[in-house]
Design an enzyme around this catalytic site. Structure first.
Site, PDB file in Angstrom:
ATOM      1  N   VAL A 131      62.500  46.310   7.285  1.00  0.00           N
ATOM      2  CA  VAL A 131      61.962  47.424   6.509  1.00  0.00           C
ATOM      3  C   VAL A 131      60.446  47.305   6.485  1.00  0.00           C
ATOM      4  O   VAL A 131      59.905  46.225   6.224  1.00  0.00           O
ATOM      5  CB  VAL A 131      62.493  47.424   5.067  1.00  0.00           C
ATOM      6  CG1 VAL A 131      61.971  48.652   4.303  1.00  0.00           C
ATOM      7  CG2 VAL A 131      64.010  47.387   5.040  1.00  0.00           C
ATOM      8  N   CYS A 132      59.755  48.398   6.772  1.00  0.00           N
ATOM      9  CA  CYS A 132      58.299  48.464   6.686  1.00  0.00           C
ATOM     10  C   CYS A 132      57.676  47.359   7.538  1.00  0.00           C
ATOM     11  O   CYS A 132      58.005  47.209   8.705  1.00  0.00           O
ATOM     12  CB  CYS A 132      57.887  48.375   5.213  1.00  0.00           C
ATOM     13  SG  CYS A 132      56.223  48.963   4.857  1.00  0.00           S
ATOM     14  N   GLY A 133      56.792  46.537   6.964  1.00  0.00           N
ATOM     15  CA  GLY A 133      56.129  45.492   7.718  1.00  0.00           C
ATOM     16  C   GLY A 133      57.020  44.336   8.094  1.00  0.00           C
ATOM     17  O   GLY A 133      56.568  43.392   8.764  1.00  0.00           O
ATOM     18  N   THR A 151      57.502  50.366  12.181  1.00  0.00           N
ATOM     19  CA  THR A 151      56.970  49.678  11.011  1.00  0.00           C
ATOM     20  C   THR A 151      56.174  50.684  10.197  1.00  0.00           C
ATOM     21  O   THR A 151      56.136  51.878  10.530  1.00  0.00           O
ATOM     22  CB  THR A 151      56.082  48.485  11.441  1.00  0.00           C
ATOM     23  OG1 THR A 151      55.779  47.688  10.284  1.00  0.00           O
ATOM     24  CG2 THR A 151      54.794  48.945  12.098  1.00  0.00           C
ATOM     25  N   ALA A 181      60.608  52.420   8.877  1.00  0.00           N
ATOM     26  CA  ALA A 181      59.154  52.583   8.862  1.00  0.00           C
ATOM     27  C   ALA A 181      58.558  52.272   7.487  1.00  0.00           C
ATOM     28  O   ALA A 181      58.516  51.127   7.069  1.00  0.00           O
ATOM     29  CB  ALA A 181      58.790  53.981   9.325  1.00  0.00           C
TER      30      ALA A 181
END
Length: 229
Positions: A131-133, A151, A181
């Site tokens: 998730v994300c970073g 990301t 993202a």
């Protein structure tokens, strides 16, 4: 299926809680076909997030061979101004609040987490989701070269620089690697994983419970390549 959601110092709380709640609800809706646990590379411990003093407890040790699904969150901290470079080495000193996100992610690379993720990625029975970073953790460790992933939009160039085929999409499915993202994409990622692993009826039931409709098309490397638009 057993899902393990990884905690590390400085993690982003929403990256963890959003998929946790979705997957937990999916387990309930499926009569226990899916279980969820918070883990860390170091074992059971209190783990402080990068948002204030919010702390979550890891109840187990990340076991890359016991899990059918491993979810890696990103970090929460300072983004900084464009071009601003952190003045602290990722591995230097003790962790503290409000550090730069790249420093927090870099510090996670100094733990046992990258080696455990490599074991998971080498096991075809395990799906690693980020998730994300969170995708930057295995990417910076050199584990995702040639793979497709996404990301947070501020980290796309960094992800691409690691040899990953960075895709600007809400959710990217690259087989045993599924990535989300921005921060809230953890909801969409969790719902997509429910649909993929437990079926659309379970995913729809949880989607209805949370009053949340997924956004965008899940990107996969299938079908004809689009012409220039």
């Amino acid at each position: 299926m057993h899902a393990q959601i990884v905690l590390f110092d400085g993690f982003d709380p929403l990256d963890v809680v959003a998929p946790y709640e979705v997957l937990y609800a999916g387990g309930t809706a499926s009569g226990g076909a899916l279980t969820v646990e918070l883990v860390s590379a170091e074992g059971p411990r209190e783990v402080v997030s990068g948002t204030g003093a919010l702390t979550l407890r890891a109840t187990g040790t990340l076991d890359p061979h016991a899990a059918g699904l491993i979810v890696v969150p990103g970090a929460s901290g300072r983004v900084g101004e464009p071009g601003e470079v952190p003045d602290v080495d990722a591995g230097a000193g003790e962790w503290r609040q409000d550090e730069f996100v790249p420093v927090l992610l870099g510090r996670a690379l100094t733990t046992a987490l990258p080696a455990l993720l490599k074991e998971a990625l080498d096991d075809p029975a395990v799906t690693v989701a980020t998730v994300c970073g969170g995708s930057l953790v295995p990417a910076m460790a050199g584990l995702l070269e040639g793979r497709h992933a996404t990301t947070h939009h501020l980290g796309i160039d960094m992800l691409d620089a690691t040899g990953v085929h960075a895709v600007r999409a809400r959710v990217v499915d690259d087989g045993d690697l599924v990535s989300g993202a921005g921060v809230t994409s953890g909801l969409d990622l969790g719902l997509y994983l429910l649909e993929r692993e437990l079926g659309p009826r379970i995913a729809h039931a949880v989607e209805t419970l949370f009053a949340h409709e997924r956004r965008g098309t899940v990107w996969r490397a299938t079908g004809p390549a689009p012409a220039a638009l």
